[in-house]
Design a protein around this motif. Sequence first.
Motif, PDB file in Angstrom:
ATOM      1  N   VAL A   1       0.823  -1.202   0.000  1.00 23.32           N
ATOM      2  CA  VAL A   1       0.000   0.000   0.000  1.00 23.32           C
ATOM      3  C   VAL A   1       0.864   1.261   0.000  1.00 23.32           C
ATOM      4  O   VAL A   1       0.474   2.291  -0.562  1.00 23.32           O
ATOM      5  CB  VAL A   1      -0.962  -0.016   1.213  1.00 23.32           C
TER       6      VAL A   1
ATOM      7  N   GLY B   1      -4.124   7.946  -2.173  1.00 16.96           N
ATOM      8  CA  GLY B   1      -4.315   7.648  -0.771  1.00 16.96           C
ATOM      9  C   GLY B   1      -5.537   8.381  -0.270  1.00 16.96           C
ATOM     10  O   GLY B   1      -6.193   9.112  -1.022  1.00 16.96           O
ATOM     11  N   PRO B   2      -5.892   8.212   1.000  1.00 10.88           N
ATOM     12  CA  PRO B   2      -7.092   8.877   1.518  1.00 10.88           C
ATOM     13  C   PRO B   2      -7.016  10.396   1.460  1.00 10.88           C
ATOM     14  O   PRO B   2      -8.035  11.054   1.241  1.00 10.88           O
ATOM     15  CB  PRO B   2      -7.177   8.371   2.962  1.00 10.88           C
TER      16      PRO B   2
ATOM     17  N   GLN C   1      -7.748  11.371  -1.967  1.00  7.83           N
ATOM     18  CA  GLN C   1      -9.173  11.146  -2.212  1.00  7.83           C
ATOM     19  C   GLN C   1     -10.006  12.317  -1.700  1.00  7.83           C
ATOM     20  O   GLN C   1     -10.933  12.775  -2.371  1.00  7.83           O
ATOM     21  CB  GLN C   1      -9.613   9.847  -1.536  1.00  7.83           C
TER      22      GLN C   1
ATOM     23  N   THR D   1      -8.650   8.139  -8.485  1.00 11.09           N
ATOM     24  CA  THR D   1      -8.163   7.197  -9.476  1.00 11.09           C
ATOM     25  C   THR D   1      -8.428   7.668 -10.890  1.00 11.09           C
ATOM     26  O   THR D   1      -7.817   7.172 -11.830  1.00 11.09           O
ATOM     27  CB  THR D   1      -8.830   5.816  -9.283  1.00 11.09           C
TER      28      THR D   1
ATOM     29  N   ARG E   1      -9.499   4.195  -0.954  1.00 13.37           N
ATOM     30  CA  ARG E   1      -8.306   4.190  -0.099  1.00 13.37           C
ATOM     31  C   ARG E   1      -8.695   4.306   1.374  1.00 13.37           C
ATOM     32  O   ARG E   1      -8.080   5.041   2.142  1.00 13.37           O
ATOM     33  CB  ARG E   1      -7.360   5.333  -0.480  1.00 13.37           C
TER      34      ARG E   1
ATOM     35  N   TYR F   1      -8.232   2.892   4.346  1.00  7.72           N
ATOM     36  CA  TYR F   1      -7.298   1.928   4.910  1.00  7.72           C
ATOM     37  C   TYR F   1      -7.812   1.172   6.131  1.00  7.72           C
ATOM     38  O   TYR F   1      -7.546  -0.029   6.262  1.00  7.72           O
ATOM     39  CB  TYR F   1      -5.973   2.626   5.235  1.00  7.72           C
TER      40      TYR F   1
END
Length: 366
Positions: A27, A33-34, A37, A49, A325, A327
């Motif tokens: 990862v 990543g968040p 995002q 993305t 993302r 996690y």
Amino acid sequence: MGAYILRRLLLVIPTLIGVMIINFALVQFVPGGPIEQVIAEMQGQGDVTRGFTGAGEDALRSGGGGAGGEERYIGARGLPPAFIEQLEREFGFDKPPLERFLSMMWNYVRFDFGTSYFTSKSVVDLVIERMPVSISLGLWSTLIAYLVSIPLGIRKAVRDGTPFDTWTSGVIIVGYAIPGFLFAILLLVLFAGGSYWQIFPSRGLHSEAEIWNQMGWGERVLDYAHHMVLPTIALTISSFATLTLLTKNSFLDELRKQYVMTARAKGLVESKVLYGHVFRNAMLIVIAGFPSVFIGAFFGGSLIIETVFSLDGLGKLFFEAALARDYPVIFGTLFIFTLLGLIVGILSDLMYVWIDPRIDFETRGN
């Protein structure tokens, strides 16, 4: 047997840690990543993305000349450094990766799986919320596969080489070769009002809430069964083919052994030979593998089926978390699924011993 179980349980710990280390390390190298995002959603991108697929090149450009650490994040141009630092603190990215991993594993050991970044729900609540769908799909598809595959496999073994064995093998191979999502779409087109018949509903685990709440207990059971027909068939098709051939080959292997010839020579009728002597030995590998087959259908095989039939299950939860993302959801569900998978492996071995007490894993280990 107790020593063998203890060894297997102890092996769960390093295996689980190894799986988590590998995925956590991977990862760290995945783009996005968040934080990216959140930035993408603020700028109307919707999904970070998109930047990696060629849409929205602005999202790919990091800000130039900005202060602080904002250049590390995609699309952060023009955002205050204090805002980026606040996001890092909220997501825990102000700490080194090793510290984040150790903290995460310590929480998981205490079964504290955290809270989703984007839904503000705990990971456990999300899993419990989505679990009925995956349990329904996994349980019913596994039961149907066994109920169909075992009798069919036995009949194919008894009539090996006959026209029945030939044409059923052709059907099985075709069923195995068809991808699950393609078969699901075919079922929708044929039986869910796509182009032909409107026999089954095309989405959901049951009818709308307004209708569902007015139903009695019996009506709810029928409504649930009505909604589960198509997704269960779509998920069953591949496991049905595998189990049928496995059952047939197991019976053929046993039918060629000396004890079967001896039983026949003693004048036992064929049904007594088949179900009194062969069945127990031949079905050992098939029945003992039930837990692993169920877990495979429960966790891994339902993502596409859930998507096609608009079912909110665990497979779809993991997929959505990966796209966003999220996690805590990704690693929390990965930890839970891996732990359950390892425990089910132990249960499968115990089922071997329960079905055939002659098996002794502890002796073999020595």
